[in-house]
Write a protein that holds these residues in place. Structure first.
Motif, PDB file in Angstrom:
ATOM      1  N   ALA A   2       0.860  -1.099  -0.123  1.00 61.99           N
ATOM      2  CA  ALA A   2       0.139   0.265  -0.137  1.00 61.99           C
ATOM      3  C   ALA A   2       0.982   1.251   0.122  1.00 61.99           C
ATOM      4  N   PRO A   3       1.838   1.495   0.720  1.00 63.67           N
ATOM      5  CA  PRO A   3       2.574   2.673   0.855  1.00 63.67           C
ATOM      6  C   PRO A   3       3.311   2.827  -0.637  1.00 63.67           C
ATOM      7  N   HIS A   4       3.864   1.686  -0.807  1.00 65.75           N
ATOM      8  CA  HIS A   4       4.453   2.036  -2.274  1.00 65.75           C
ATOM      9  C   HIS A   4       3.625   2.189  -3.399  1.00 65.75           C
ATOM     10  N   GLU A   5       2.411   1.489  -3.381  1.00 68.10           N
ATOM     11  CA  GLU A   5       1.679   2.032  -4.593  1.00 68.10           C
ATOM     12  C   GLU A   5       1.069   3.414  -4.245  1.00 68.10           C
ATOM     13  N   ALA A   6       0.966   3.970  -3.224  1.00 66.49           N
ATOM     14  CA  ALA A   6       0.787   5.401  -3.013  1.00 66.49           C
ATOM     15  C   ALA A   6       2.004   6.265  -3.426  1.00 66.49           C
ATOM     16  N   LEU A   7       3.086   6.104  -3.202  1.00 68.01           N
ATOM     17  CA  LEU A   7       4.356   6.533  -3.735  1.00 68.01           C
ATOM     18  C   LEU A   7       4.315   6.639  -5.263  1.00 68.01           C
TER      19      LEU A   7
END
Length: 128
Positions: free
Chosen positions: A24-29
């Protein structure tokens, strides 16, 4: 702050195999980086973002490689994964730059690897 760094040599990808990347955080980035129109960051900030995405791309590529290797030779998803992995290897071999373009290219790579990983892990439709 020091200008020195350590080069990690892990040809078997054992460190990546032990990573449990939180998606999730990497997709948001990735979403944020790809939405940039005219960002005004310092080159070191672009380089840091690109480095973060590079590490994550390597971890996803290792997952894609493992899933593709587990498929039967007759499964075409493995061949497609090999194409994506060759492209990823080529793109990851390009040195990082402190530019928005570099960070966005790494973000596109992460997105492409996630797409391939999803296709490798989704169940095939039942045939009659």
């Amino acid at each position: 702050m020091s200008d020195t760094y350590t080069v990690l040599h892990d040809p078997q990808g054992l460190i990546e195999a032990e990573l449990s990347p939180d998606r999730a955080p990497h997709e948001a980035l990735v979403t944020a980086v790809l939405a940039w129109k005219d960002p005004d960051l310092e080159p070191r900030d672009y380089a840091q973002i690109a480095l973060q995405l590079t590490g994550h791309a390597r971890a996803i590529a290792a997952d894609v490689r493992r899933h593709a290797a587990a498929l039967p030779k007759s499964d075409g998803r493995g061949a497609l994964a090999e194409v994506v992995l060759r492209e990823a290897d080529g793109r990851l071999s390009v040195p990082l730059e402190g530019t928005a373009r570099c960070a966005q290219n790494r973000a596109r790579l992460v997105r492409a690897l996630y797409t391939r990983l999803d296709r490798l892990t989704e169940p095939l439709p039942a045939t009659r």
